[in-house]
Structures are given as structure tokens and as C-alpha cells.
Design an enzyme around this catalytic site. Structure first.
Site, mmCIF file in Angstrom:
data_model
loop_
_atom_site.group_PDB
_atom_site.id
_atom_site.type_symbol
_atom_site.label_atom_id
_atom_site.label_comp_id
_atom_site.label_asym_id
_atom_site.label_seq_id
_atom_site.Cartn_x
_atom_site.Cartn_y
_atom_site.Cartn_z
ATOM 1 N N ARG A 509 -12.831 18.723 19.606
ATOM 2 C CA ARG A 509 -11.454 18.481 20.031
ATOM 3 C C ARG A 509 -10.427 18.739 18.939
ATOM 4 O O ARG A 509 -9.381 19.322 19.195
ATOM 5 C CB ARG A 509 -11.309 17.032 20.531
ATOM 6 C CG ARG A 509 -12.234 16.667 21.671
ATOM 7 C CD ARG A 509 -12.137 15.205 22.041
ATOM 8 N NE ARG A 509 -12.338 14.328 20.889
ATOM 9 C CZ ARG A 509 -13.528 14.034 20.376
ATOM 10 N NH1 ARG A 509 -14.633 14.552 20.910
ATOM 11 N NH2 ARG A 509 -13.646 13.223 19.331
ATOM 12 N N THR A 557 -23.888 20.136 14.678
ATOM 13 C CA THR A 557 -23.915 20.008 16.133
ATOM 14 C C THR A 557 -25.285 20.437 16.656
ATOM 15 O O THR A 557 -26.149 20.874 15.911
ATOM 16 C CB THR A 557 -22.845 20.897 16.791
ATOM 17 O OG1 THR A 557 -23.259 22.274 16.703
ATOM 18 C CG2 THR A 557 -21.503 20.748 16.106
ATOM 19 N N LYS A 581 -31.187 23.333 15.740
ATOM 20 C CA LYS A 581 -32.409 24.136 15.924
ATOM 21 C C LYS A 581 -32.206 25.375 16.796
ATOM 22 O O LYS A 581 -33.149 26.140 17.011
ATOM 23 C CB LYS A 581 -33.508 23.251 16.542
ATOM 24 C CG LYS A 581 -34.024 22.181 15.602
ATOM 25 C CD LYS A 581 -35.078 21.307 16.244
ATOM 26 C CE LYS A 581 -34.466 20.163 17.008
ATOM 27 N NZ LYS A 581 -33.795 19.160 16.189
ATOM 28 N N GLU A 608 -33.540 23.384 6.566
ATOM 29 C CA GLU A 608 -34.664 22.497 6.263
ATOM 30 C C GLU A 608 -34.738 21.334 7.228
ATOM 31 O O GLU A 608 -35.820 20.913 7.642
ATOM 32 C CB GLU A 608 -34.526 21.982 4.828
ATOM 33 C CG GLU A 608 -35.616 21.017 4.379
ATOM 34 C CD GLU A 608 -36.956 21.691 4.158
ATOM 35 O OE1 GLU A 608 -37.900 21.378 4.924
ATOM 36 O OE2 GLU A 608 -37.062 22.527 3.268
ATOM 37 N N VAL A 611 -36.655 20.651 10.991
ATOM 38 C CA VAL A 611 -38.015 20.124 11.155
ATOM 39 C C VAL A 611 -38.205 18.975 10.176
ATOM 40 O O VAL A 611 -38.086 19.162 8.961
ATOM 41 C CB VAL A 611 -39.087 21.202 10.881
ATOM 42 C CG1 VAL A 611 -40.487 20.610 11.077
ATOM 43 C CG2 VAL A 611 -38.889 22.408 11.779
ATOM 44 N N LEU A 615 -37.454 15.504 5.360
ATOM 45 C CA LEU A 615 -38.738 15.804 4.699
ATOM 46 C C LEU A 615 -38.783 17.267 4.269
ATOM 47 O O LEU A 615 -38.300 18.148 4.979
ATOM 48 C CB LEU A 615 -39.895 15.516 5.659
ATOM 49 C CG LEU A 615 -40.044 14.061 6.124
ATOM 50 C CD1 LEU A 615 -41.205 13.943 7.106
ATOM 51 C CD2 LEU A 615 -40.265 13.143 4.929
ATOM 52 N N GLY A 666 -31.115 3.452 20.886
ATOM 53 C CA GLY A 666 -30.605 4.736 20.393
ATOM 54 C C GLY A 666 -31.658 5.613 19.750
ATOM 55 O O GLY A 666 -31.319 6.574 19.041
ATOM 56 N N GLU A 669 -32.762 10.519 23.043
ATOM 57 C CA GLU A 669 -31.551 11.163 23.527
ATOM 58 C C GLU A 669 -31.029 10.366 24.722
ATOM 59 O O GLU A 669 -31.761 9.584 25.329
ATOM 60 C CB GLU A 669 -31.860 12.609 23.951
ATOM 61 C CG GLU A 669 -32.281 13.522 22.823
ATOM 62 C CD GLU A 669 -31.185 13.770 21.817
ATOM 63 O OE1 GLU A 669 -29.983 13.727 22.214
ATOM 64 O OE2 GLU A 669 -31.504 13.976 20.642
ATOM 65 N N ASP A 680 -38.172 19.704 22.222
ATOM 66 C CA ASP A 680 -37.707 19.561 20.837
ATOM 67 C C ASP A 680 -38.822 19.957 19.869
ATOM 68 O O ASP A 680 -38.584 20.648 18.873
ATOM 69 C CB ASP A 680 -37.275 18.114 20.600
ATOM 70 C CG ASP A 680 -36.805 17.887 19.172
ATOM 71 O OD1 ASP A 680 -35.815 18.524 18.769
ATOM 72 O OD2 ASP A 680 -37.436 17.080 18.461
ATOM 73 N N LYS A 684 -39.406 23.199 17.025
ATOM 74 C CA LYS A 684 -39.878 22.998 15.654
ATOM 75 C C LYS A 684 -41.143 23.814 15.379
ATOM 76 O O LYS A 684 -41.307 24.361 14.279
ATOM 77 C CB LYS A 684 -40.126 21.513 15.400
ATOM 78 C CG LYS A 684 -38.848 20.682 15.469
ATOM 79 C CD LYS A 684 -39.118 19.193 15.369
ATOM 80 C CE LYS A 684 -37.822 18.396 15.459
ATOM 81 N NZ LYS A 684 -38.031 16.936 15.430
#
Length: 822
Positions: A509, A557, A581, A608, A611, A615, A666, A669, A680, A684
Site C-alpha cells: 500500500r 514477501t 521461494k 539462504e 530453506v 539455518l 500462528g 498459514e 511448501d 524447498k
């Protein structure tokens, strides 16, 4: 006590407040200095007298009104600043002088022309009145002072249409006047002088600076201080270069070079009297007297971290180029060419000649271009007709960019750095000139490139190569955590010469931009209150600027639209860091294009955190490949959400209840199917597979989805309401695993020689995957070196702080790629 000359310019005398500030500056120095104060006219007064003179040639009444305006301004200041008695005395002086001035204006009106002597008398009155006002103010403030009229001290002779000071007579006059004074402070008029036969004259524009230098010379002063409205001599034009710095010290030669090219430095003529006796000149700010300012002296200084002290430009120039085979080896060509320019009064600013003698080019003011071409063609008419000189051409709209610094002398690589900076900025050099002193390198460029060029070369020499212009796209949980981490750590990193400048924030926005750097203490409120509408193209243009070496966009995002812009950003030389991703899992052709573009433009795309959050999974994998190891299999729990679900799912509680609990906290998703579908983890798996050279697409991964087919196309609420119906299926799987002394884990498996898949698997209770906690991610690399015992990486694989920390680590990794020693 040491004698110090202080000169105050018009802006330092512009208002009653500034006059009071002058008093405080002088008061603070009286314990250690014998002070001589040279004053210009109050700001705008000299121009007002010029306007008055112009009006007097036509209408004396209008000129008298203008004169009244000038005297009224002085009376107003006197009334506000002085005692009633002092103010009246000063008004009486003004009234007496006004009678004389009106008589002069009447004579000008009568003959319709102002003589040079009358002109100089009139425009010098601003200094005369200002000096008397300052002297009165000193006395009111308790300073013992006396004012001297420089018209009774400085004696000049006119030689070659220029006033030249008679040093011997002027010094004698000053010595006697100063001896008579014997006060704490002496106020003296700048700018004005007198000829040997008694005619009033001036030292020309900027003559007050020259007056100060002259008086410093006559008195063998300890130093001369020029008080103005800037903090000192700047390393570039602050109207163009946001990152300019005050130059702490300059040699007289450096100051001369910069002044010639138009920088706001004292003129060479001003410096000469001080230079003769090696008197330092200080440029200081009367608005901020506590600041050090710039010292101009004979000694070279190595205080600047840059070999180049300053950059400046001269515009409104053109290049005249003379070329021809008949010039080669012919003596006198250059002499004839420049002789013709001199005979026609054409000023040559810069000269460049090829060693082959095939061509000569020189820079001249644009206003002289037609005259210069004509006289060159006339001078070489015979050679042109015989084809010995093939062309005389003009290139218009040029600018000279000059780099100045004594430390450039004998230093290898200064020119290379300058030209490299211009090349990276896309600036074409038309001509080059460097003196044998190596103190100045000048290049001719197109006028339209001057801003970009000045910013580029300034950043190359004055900013750390680790100065990053950062734009953050996405201010959600990860973006917010990253901004807060940068606010905390960036100041510490700056001490290690890694300058991370967040210059822009944007969400879907609004966006917030800064010319230099955003203050991050209350960034969220700023974004809410002060930001403009989000425009991604404008945002990117604002982050990539010529005056900062590197531009970095951080995409926090999950947007495919944003990711689709990566290639165009890499083409522009912008670095990208992201936990998004989407781009690394684009169709293989687009993925290859991204990689190729980054390599071509030396732009880095770091992901990085796509994934394993923070880490070092991708980094470790790259190091294994780069050191010659061979990956046999990669297997891992790659979703913090699914790790949490199966860590808590032991069959005692329904699976749907654990999903509901995780969603409320939380950990999933908003639509838990985004996690349970396994997509997801598929992304990865594709990212890791591509890092080891596999050309894998997302639709080639076999996926064991945890979403019942009946609930795939319903609303989220319907999904949550319908999930308990399938609890028995999940419970049965955990029971079977427990019977084998195993646990369930949802994993991704990459097999370079076989099928890659995402599925729910059971592991023995002694397996490393069985021992993970809560939202841990764990990856096992089975390679040729780590064959019997896989290389394990384990740790928190979810959460905004962890992910933001991983993005921050990528920023530091980028800085190392760019040369940092961190």
C-alpha cells in the site's frame, strides 16, 4: 597575544540575530586573541546599492526612495540592537551620509551616467555602515573596540584595468591606525580602498575576503578566519551529492585548484597575501561556530581518508577539436592555434592533445564557440584547403569534472579508480587532462551526465565500498523483524566499515523513501503517517543511485509478482536477498536466466532463508559442491509447521485438534492446507535439487498430501470443521509407527539418481529425525565424504526472528562477496 583576523560575510550579518551571534563568537576569543574583525556589507545591501545606481541614471526620485529603504533597514537594526543614545548617534551618521549620497545621485541623474568613482563610493557604503554598527554593538556588549575605515588604509593602483594594492603604504597606514587603537577588537571595513590620488575605489567582488587576507599579512597574523554560512569547504557540491563531507584540511594549491573550478572556496587572489607569509586560512560557519571548519595552509595533511580531497565541475562549455594528418610533426601548429584564440580574447579552459599530434582539442565557454570556430578556420584556411587539416568541429554542452588532491601525487591507481567509477555510471569521457604535478585530473563529459558523474566519482573515493543502499519490500512479520535487527546492529557494523543504509521501505500500500538513510526508530509510524502510495518501479529507482556503490533489494514477501521482477533488477546490477521461494522455483528456463543474468552483471541473488529459515543449509550444500564432494541423497524435515504438528501428535489427542491449536498460535498459514499439502516442502526440495545441478520442476516431485481430497476445494472454515472426520486415519498411522518404536515425520527427499518426493515417513526412535523439538528443521546430507554417517544440520526452522536473522546473515555474506573483511 596572537593576532587573528576574523572576516564575516553578508549572510553572517543579515539580521539582528546574526549580529548578536557575531558578538558571541568574538567574545569567546578575546582571552586568547587580539582580534581584527573585517566585515562585508549586510546581506543584500551591495545589490540594493547596485539597483539604486541603475535607477539614479533615469529617475533621481526613485533612487532616493531606494536609498531611504537601505538606511531604514540599518536604522531598524540599530534601534533593536543598540542603546537609545547609540542608536541616535548611528542615525545621525546615516543622515549625514545620506545627504552626501543624495547629492551624488542627483549628479548621476543630471548627466544620465554614473562614473566609476561614484559607483565605487556608493556600493562601498554598505561596508562602512555595517562596520560602524558592529563597532557600536561591540561597545554595548562590553568589548573595547574601535572601527577603522579601510578607505584610509588600503592604497591601490590601477594596473591593466585591475586594482593592485600598494603593500608598503597600506601596511604603514594600518600599523599607525592599529597602534592608535590599542583595543580588544578592531572593526574594519572590507571591500573598500582608495587610490594614491585619494579617489574612493573597491577591491572588486569578494574583496572583503581579500581585505582580510591583506590585513593578516600586514599584521603577521596567527591565522585568518573567513566566517560564512557553510561548515567549511565541501568535497563536492552539496546540492548534487548527498554524501558530501567537510574537508578538514587543504593546501593552498588544492584550494586554488578547487576554486578555479568553481567550488565554494576562497579565491586564489584572496589566498596570496596569506600564502606569502604562510598564514593559515580557516573557513568556518558562523551559524555553527562549534564546528571545526576547513583549514587551508601550506602543509600537506593525510587526515582525509580519500586520496582525492574534492570534486567540482565547470559547466556551459564546449570542445573545439582540430584534426588532420598534416599536423603530425609540424612545429608551431599548437602555437598558432592558441595564439589565434588569445588574439580574439577567447579563454581556453582545458587542453588535450594526442601524442601522435593528429588532433588537438580544448574546452572553451559555450558563448565563445562560434567566434572560436571562425578564428580557427581563418588561421588554418590554407591547411584546410590542402586537406592537411581535415576538420574543425565543436561538441556542445560539455562539462569539466575535476578531481583535486595533493595525496594523488605519486599514488598508483587514482586515475583508474576515477575512470572506473565513471564507466560504471555509464558516463563517456570526451577528453582528459592531467598536469605533471598530478594534483588535478580533469575530464570532459557531456553536461547531461554531470550530476551522475559527480555522484559516482564522489562515492568511489569517499564512501566505503561496503556502503549498501538497501530497500526492503514487505513489512510483515519477517520484514519488521529484519528492520528492527538492522536498527540495532547497523551502527556497530558501520564501525567495521560495513555501511548498511536502509533508504526505502514498502508494502503493498505505501512506501517510505529517504535521500540518505531512514531513521528506523519509529519506522512503522513513519510508514503509516508520512509515506506515499506504493510504486514498485519508483521505489527501485530510488534505491539504486549513482552516489552509493551497491543497491540491494530485500524481498520479504511471498509475492510471485515481486519475484517476477528479479531478472530486470539483476540486469541493472542490483543485488537481491529474499526468503521468497517463488523465484528459485520458477520453471527451469527462467531459473537459469536468473542465474545467468546475475553472473553476467556480477549481481548476487541470495536466498539462504528459502530453506530452513536461518539455518546454513544452502550455504553448506554449496560448499560441499564447490569443494568437489558428490551428493548421494538429501533428506530432511523442512517445514517448521509440520515438525511442530508431528512433534505434538502422539495419538493421545486428535490430529485435527493439534492443527487447530497450531493455527490459533500462528504456527500455520491462515489456511493450514498451505502447510498440509506439502507444496511448501516441494519448493524447498526443488531449490536444493537445483543447487546440486538437477533440473527439477515442482510438478516432478511426488507428493503425499495430508489434505483429504474431499476437503481440497472448500473454504477454510469448512476445512477446519471437516478435518475431525479424518482423525482416525491419522491416528491409525501413528499407532502403526509406535508399534514399530518409530515416530512420524513429514520429509522431503532428494535422490539425484532416482525419484525425489515429499511424504510422511516413520523413523526409529534412535534416528536423528526422531529427536527434533517443536519447530526444528533438520537436514541430512549423504555424500561421498559423508556416506556412512550423514552430515546433519538442525535448528529452529521457523519464526520471523529466525528468518530475519537468516536474511541479515545474507546481507553480511553479500558484503563479504563485495570485499568486506567481516
Amino acid at each position: 597575544m596572537k593576532t587573528v583576523v576574523h572576516k564575516f560575510g553578508g549572510t553572517s550579518l543579515a539580521t539582528p540575530e546574526r549580529l548578536l551571534a557575531l558578538v558571541e563568537i568574538i567574545k569567546s576569543r578575546l582571552e586568547s586573541e587580539r582580534v581584527l574583525v573585517v566585515v562585508s556589507a549586510m546581506a543584500g545591501v551591495t545589490n540594493a546599492f547596485e539597483n539604486l545606481i541603475g535607477a539614479s541614471a533615469g529617475q533621481s526620485d526613485q533612487a532616493r526612495r531606494l536609498l531611504c529603504d537601505i538606511t531604514s533597514a540599518f536604522k531598524s537594526s540599530a534601534t533593536e540592537l543598540l542603546s537609545q543614545e547609540q542608536s541616535q548617534n548611528f542615525s545621525d551618521i546615516l543622515a549625514k551620509d545620506q545627504v552626501d549620497l543624495e547629492a551624488i545621485l542627483g549628479s548621476i541623474s543630471l548627466v544620465g551616467k554614473c562614473s566609476e568613482q561614484n559607483h565605487d563610493y556608493l556600493i562601498g557604503m554598505g561596508e562602512v555602515w555595517t562596520a560602524q554598527l558592529v563597532n557600536a554593538l561591540f561597545k554595548k556588549s562590553g568589548i573595547e573596540s574601535k572601527w577603522l575605515d579601510a578607505r584610509e588604509i588600503l592604497i591601490v593602483e590601477n594596473r591593466n584595468n585591475e586594482n593592485t594594492v600598494d603593500f608598503k603604504k597600506s601596511q604603514q597606514n594600518l600599523n599607525s591606525s592599529i597602534q592608535e587603537a590599542e583595543t580588544q577588537a578592531t572593526v574594519i571595513t572590507g571591500f573598500v580602498a582608495k587610490t594614491a590620488d585619494g579617489a574612493i575605489t573597491t577591491l572588486g567582488r569578494n574583496g572583503s575576503d581579500y581585505s582580510a587576507s591583506l590585513f593578516g599579512n600586514f599584521l603577521d597574523a596567527h591565522s585568518v578566519h573567513i566566517w560564512t554560512d557553510v561548515d567549511g569547504v565541501m568535497s563536492g557540491d552539496p546540492r548534487i551529492v548527498p554524501e558530501v563531507e567537510v574537508i578538514s584540511e587543504l593546501t593552498y594549491q588544492e584550494a586554488t585548484e578547487l576554486a578555479y573550478f568553481g567550488a565554494k572556496v576562497v579565491h586564489l587572489k584572496t589566498m596570496l597575501p596569506a600564502l606569502e607569509k604562510d598564514i593559515p586560512i580557516w573557513i568556518k560557519n558562523s551559524f555553527h561556530p562549534e564546528k571545526r571548519g576547513t583549514k587551508i595552509c601550506s602543509e600537506k595533511s593525510d587526515q582525509s581518508h580519500s586520496r582525492v580531497k574534492g570534486f567540482t565541475t565547470i559547466g556551459q562549455l564546449c570542445l573545439l577539436n582540430v584534426e588532420g594528418r598534416g599536423m603530425i610533426g609540424v612545429p608551431g601548429i599548437a602555437a598558432r592555434l592558441f595564439g589565434a584564440m588569445n588574439d580574439n580574447g577567447i579563454s581556453v579552459v582545458l587542453i588535450s592533445q594526442a601524442s601522435s599530434e593528429f588532433s588537438i582539442c580544448f574546452a572553451i565557454p559555450m558563448s565563445e564557440k562560434d567566434k572560436a570556430r571562425d578564428c580557427a578556420e581563418k588561421e588554418f584556411h590554407r591547411e584546410i584547403s590542402l586537406k592537411m587539416i581535415e576538420k574543425i568541429e565543436i561538441e556542445e554542452d560539455c562539462t569539466i569534472l575535476a578531481a583535486v588532491g595533493d595525496q594523488m601525487v605519486g599514488t598508483v591507481g587514482v586515475s583508474a579508480k576515477l575512470f572506473s567509477a565513471l564507466g560504471k555510471a555509464g558516463v563517456n569521457i570526451r577528453a582528459i587532462a592531467q598536469g605533471s604535478s598530478e594534483r588535478n585530473i580533469s575530464v570532459v563529459i557531456k553536461e547531461e551526465d554531470s550530476v551522475r558523474a559527480l555522484r559516482a566519482v564522489h562515492s568511489a573515493f569517499y564512501l566505503s565500498n561496503q556502503t549498501l543502499s538497501i530497500g526492503i519490500i514487505g513489512t510483515g512479520v519477517v520484514g519488521s523483524a529484519l528492520i528492527n535487527q538492522l536498527q540495532s546492529e547497523a551502527p556497530l557494523l558501520k564501525k567495521a566499515h560495513v555501511d548498511l543504509r536502509v533508504r526505502g521501505l514498502t508494502n503493498s500500500r505505501k512506501m517510505l523513501l529517504a535521500e540518505k538513510e531512514l531513521p528506523l526508530e519509529n519506522w512503522s509510524q513513519q510508514l503509516q503517517d508520512s509515506a506515499g502510495p506504493a510504486e514498485l518501479a519508483k521505489f527501485v529507482d530510488s534505491i539504486q543511485v549513482d552516489h552509493i556503490p551497491h543497491a540491494v533489494l530485500i524481498d520479504c514477501t511471498t509475492s510471485e509478482t515481486v519475484a517476477s521482477q528479479y531478472q530486470s533488477w539483476l540486469e541493472r546490477g542490483i543485488h537481491i536477498i529474499t526468503p521468497n521461494k517463488k523465484a528459485p522455483t520458477f520453471p527451469i528456463k527462467e531459473y537459469r536466466a536468473l542465474k545467468a543474468e546475475g553472473k553476467k552483471m556480477s549481481s548476487h541473488l541470495l536466498y539462504e532463508t528459502t530453506v530452513g529459515a536461518g539455518l546454513p543449509i544452502i550455504g553448506t550444500l554449496k560448499e560441499l559442491i564447490q569443494t568437489g564432494d558428490e551428493v548421494l541423497q538429501i533428506e530432511g524435515v523442512l517445514s517448521g509447521t509440520l515438525a511442530y504438528l508431528f512433534y505434538h501428535f502422539d495419538g493421545e489427542r486428535p490430529f485435527s485438534e493439534i492443527v487447530k491449536e497450531a493455527r490459533e498460535q500462528g504456527f500455520t498459514e491462515p489456511d493450514p492446507r498451505d502447510d498440509l499439502s506439502g507444496m511448501d516442502i516441494v519448493r524447498k526440495v526443488v531449490i536444493l535439487a537445483r543447487e546440486i545441478g538437477m533440473e527439477l520442476e515442482t510438478d516432478q516431485i511426488k507428493v503425499d498430501s495430508l489434505v483429504p481430497p474431499e476437503l481440497e476445494n472448500v473454504s477454510v472454515d469448512e476445512f477446519m470443521a471437516g478435518l475431525p472426520k479424518f482423525d482416525d486415519q491419522y491416528t491409525q498411522k501413528i499407532k502403526e509407527a509406535k508399534a514399530r518404536n518409530e515416530v512420524l515425520r513429514y520429509v522431503g527427499i532428494i535422490n539425484p539418481s532416482g525419484e525425489s518426493r515429499v511424504e510422511l515417513r516413520s523413523y526409529d526412535s534412535s534416528h536423528p529425525f526422531s529427536r527434533i523439538k517443536a519447530t526444528d528443521n533438520i537436514v541430512a546430507f549423504q555424500t561421498r565424504r559423508y556416506n556412512q554417517q550423514p552430515l546433519i544440520i538442525q535448528g529452529p526452522g521457523a519464526g520471523p526472528e529466525v528468518t530475519a536473522g537468516g536474511v541479515f546473515a545474507d546481507i553480511l555474506r553479500l558484503s563479504r562477496y563485495l570485499g568486506s573483511s567481516l
